[in-house]
Write a protein that holds these residues in place. Structure first.
Motif, PDB file in Angstrom:
ATOM      1  N   TYR A  47       0.834  -1.207   0.000  1.00  0.00           N
ATOM      2  CA  TYR A  47       0.000   0.000   0.000  1.00  0.00           C
ATOM      3  C   TYR A  47       0.870   1.259   0.000  1.00  0.00           C
ATOM      4  N   GLU A 227      -6.385  12.748 -13.564  1.00  0.00           N
ATOM      5  CA  GLU A 227      -7.765  13.198 -13.543  1.00  0.00           C
ATOM      6  C   GLU A 227      -8.261  13.239 -12.105  1.00  0.00           C
ATOM      7  N   GLN A 240      -3.072  11.156   2.328  1.00  0.00           N
ATOM      8  CA  GLN A 240      -3.148   9.699   2.289  1.00  0.00           C
ATOM      9  C   GLN A 240      -1.755   9.065   2.275  1.00  0.00           C
TER      10      GLN A 240
ATOM     11  N   GLU B  28     -13.599   9.788  -9.474  1.00  0.00           N
ATOM     12  CA  GLU B  28     -14.207  11.067  -9.116  1.00  0.00           C
ATOM     13  C   GLU B  28     -15.111  11.606 -10.221  1.00  0.00           C
ATOM     14  N   VAL B  42      -3.750   8.311 -13.842  1.00  0.00           N
ATOM     15  CA  VAL B  42      -3.874   8.360 -12.381  1.00  0.00           C
ATOM     16  C   VAL B  42      -5.158   9.093 -12.063  1.00  0.00           C
ATOM     17  N   GLY B  43      -6.059   8.449 -11.319  1.00  0.00           N
ATOM     18  CA  GLY B  43      -7.321   9.083 -10.984  1.00  0.00           C
ATOM     19  C   GLY B  43      -7.633   8.921  -9.509  1.00  0.00           C
ATOM     20  N   VAL B  44      -8.677   9.632  -9.085  1.00  0.00           N
ATOM     21  CA  VAL B  44      -9.079   9.578  -7.678  1.00  0.00           C
ATOM     22  C   VAL B  44     -10.210   8.568  -7.528  1.00  0.00           C
ATOM     23  N   GLY B  76     -11.242   6.293   0.574  1.00  0.00           N
ATOM     24  CA  GLY B  76     -10.768   6.976  -0.615  1.00  0.00           C
ATOM     25  C   GLY B  76      -9.465   6.377  -1.085  1.00  0.00           C
ATOM     26  N   GLY B  77      -9.026   6.851  -2.223  1.00  0.00           N
ATOM     27  CA  GLY B  77      -7.763   6.342  -2.721  1.00  0.00           C
ATOM     28  C   GLY B  77      -7.509   6.776  -4.140  1.00  0.00           C
ATOM     29  N   PHE B  78      -6.704   5.992  -4.813  1.00  0.00           N
ATOM     30  CA  PHE B  78      -6.302   6.338  -6.169  1.00  0.00           C
ATOM     31  C   PHE B  78      -6.310   5.099  -7.046  1.00  0.00           C
ATOM     32  N   GLU B  80      -4.161   3.788 -10.363  1.00  0.00           N
ATOM     33  CA  GLU B  80      -2.994   4.130 -11.168  1.00  0.00           C
ATOM     34  C   GLU B  80      -2.836   3.050 -12.230  1.00  0.00           C
ATOM     35  N   ILE B  89      -5.437   1.721  -5.137  1.00  0.00           N
ATOM     36  CA  ILE B  89      -4.906   2.004  -3.813  1.00  0.00           C
ATOM     37  C   ILE B  89      -6.049   2.559  -2.992  1.00  0.00           C
ATOM     38  N   CYS B  90      -6.413   1.865  -1.919  1.00  0.00           N
ATOM     39  CA  CYS B  90      -7.594   2.280  -1.182  1.00  0.00           C
ATOM     40  C   CYS B  90      -7.336   2.139   0.309  1.00  0.00           C
ATOM     41  N   ASP B  91      -7.736   3.150   1.110  1.00  0.00           N
ATOM     42  CA  ASP B  91      -7.428   3.054   2.534  1.00  0.00           C
ATOM     43  C   ASP B  91      -8.443   2.215   3.297  1.00  0.00           C
TER      44      ASP B  91
END
Lengths: 326, 97
Positions: A47, A227, A240, B28, B42-44, B76-78, B80, B89-91
């Motif tokens: 992570y 984005e 984060q 997002e 790469v996104g949210v 939340g996370g990203f 990639e 990637i997620c918390d």
């Protein structure tokens, strides 16, 4: 008083033995926690690693690399991490351009020099930063770290305890909230002082700079589509990513703490063994002394009796023979 | 059909690591799907459902042969994407259900 001495020594041996039982139990408990802590580090590593990847991709992007977290540009007052409300800041926080220092110690002692090394590294870093005019403010994790700074009369902007030997992700989140508070207040760099767990045989205290981010030059790097835009992603990534770094630091410090404790307790158990051996020797000696004294008294008394009666009637040899004492 | 590498990581460990045909998730800007050889992106990541279609190499168990894995993204996370690899990637996330 030889008999009293023997009793005294026996009491001391018993007390050392019960201490040894405690140190042995603590050693075993610490050993079992090391494994669990190592598993937690391994689980969290990917992570943190992937978040670092995203950060370095952003660093390679021309638009994002101008972001203040890379130390290149002055902090825009409108950015979410730097609300620009410097005037509203309450006292005790970081000044503009200040530094937040997160010190990760332990909640408990009995772990050799574990806490001492962290405290020493933290003190060094703080005086270093102060000398460079970077106005450090302290965030302490672990009862021992808190107590250390208290005794030095240092103010802590935030303090956390109760989870140092088994941190959870939410704990890291709370610590990072305190860090973000400082970033909002105008701090523009963040350091972490903690014990790194390199392997079960090797741990080292490290002072690491998290913010500004290290910017590595990557040539021929893939061009990413971001984005929303790279700067917005950076704003979201920062907390984060800090959480992940702080979480890994907490996990590693916990594992290192358990290793230190196991080692310290193993040494204590060995020392107790030594001590028991020495004390037992002294006790045996004292017992022998008291036996010898008793024999001398009996022999002396018999001798006196014999002389009193002229020495003729009382010549029974068995009076003089003490097989177990010879 | 061509496959892409997929990795779903959380602070508590990886939820999935293997290959799949398609990954859909809530970003997002709205729901988004990734097929093999997607461009670097790469996104949210937003809370919602995360689906992995025709997965291969999942953790052993009943889901290893499933047609589709569903994960519940709570935090939340990203996301990639690069070199035919989708990393989520997620918390906070659970699954697969």
């Amino acid at each position: 008083m030889p008999a009293g001495l023997e009793r005294q020594l026996r009491r001391r041996i018993r007390s050392v033995q019960s201490t040894q039982k405690i140190t042995r139990a603590m050693e075993l408990i610490a050993a079992s926690r090391i494994t669990r802590a190592q598993h937690a580090i391994l689980a969290a590593a990917p992570y943190a690693e992937r978040l670092r990847d995203v950060a370095s991709e952003l660093a390679a992007d021309p638009e994002a690399s101008g972001h203040w977290v890379f130390g290149g540009a002055p902090r825009p007052s409108g950015s979410p991490a730097g609300d620009g409300r410097l005037g509203e800041r309450s006292g005790g926080g970081a000044q503009a351009g200040g530094t937040a220092v997160v010190v990760i110690g332990a909640d408990r002692g009995l772990a050799g020099a574990f806490n001492l090394f962290v405290q020493r590294a933290a003190d060094e870093l703080v005086s270093d930063l102060a000398a460079r005019g970077q106005a450090p403010v302290l965030i302490a994790v672990g009862r021992k770290a808190i107590a250390h700074f208290r005794s030095r009369g240092r103010d802590l902007v935030a303090q956390f305890e109760g989870f140092a030997d088994r941190p959870r992700f939410d704990d890291a989140r709370r610590v990072v909230e305190a860090v973000s508070e400082q970033l909002k207040g105008g701090a523009n760099s963040v350091y972490v002082v903690s014990t790194r767990f390199i392997s079960s045989g090797s741990q080292r205290v490290e002072s690491r700079r998290l913010v500004p981010l290290e910017r590595e030059e990557r040539r021929g790097a893939t061009v990413f589509e971001f984005e929303p835009g790279p700067a917005e992603i950076m704003d979201r990534l920062l907390p984060q990513w800090l959480e992940a770094e702080v979480f890994v630091a907490l996990l590693e410090a916990a594992a290192a703490f358990h290793v230190s404790q196991q080692r310290a307790m193993a040494a204590a158990t060995d020392n107790a063994d030594e001590l028991i051996k020495t004390l037992t020797r002294h006790m045996n000696r004292a017992r022998q002394d008291s036996i010898t004294t008793e024999i001398i008294e009996i022999v002396g008394g018999a001798e006196a009796l014999r002389q009193d009666t002229g020495g003729d009637k009382l010549t029974r040899p068995d009076v003089y023979v003490f097989p177990e004492a010879s | 059909m061509a496959a892409t590498q997929v990795e779903i990581v959380t602070p508590r460990g990886a939820l999935f690591s293997g290959s799949a045909e398609m990954v859909t998730l809530r970003a997002e800007g709205g729901d988004i799907a990734f097929l093999a050889n997607h461009m670097a992106y790469v996104g949210v990541l937003e809370p919602g459902e995360l689906r992995v279609l025709h997965p291969e190499g999942a953790a052993p168990g009943p889901q290893a042969t499933a047609d589709e894995l569903r994960f519940d993204v709570q935090g939340g996370g990203f996301v990639e994407v690069s070199a035919n690899r989708v990393v989520v990637i997620c918390d906070a996330a659970t699954g697969p259900q």
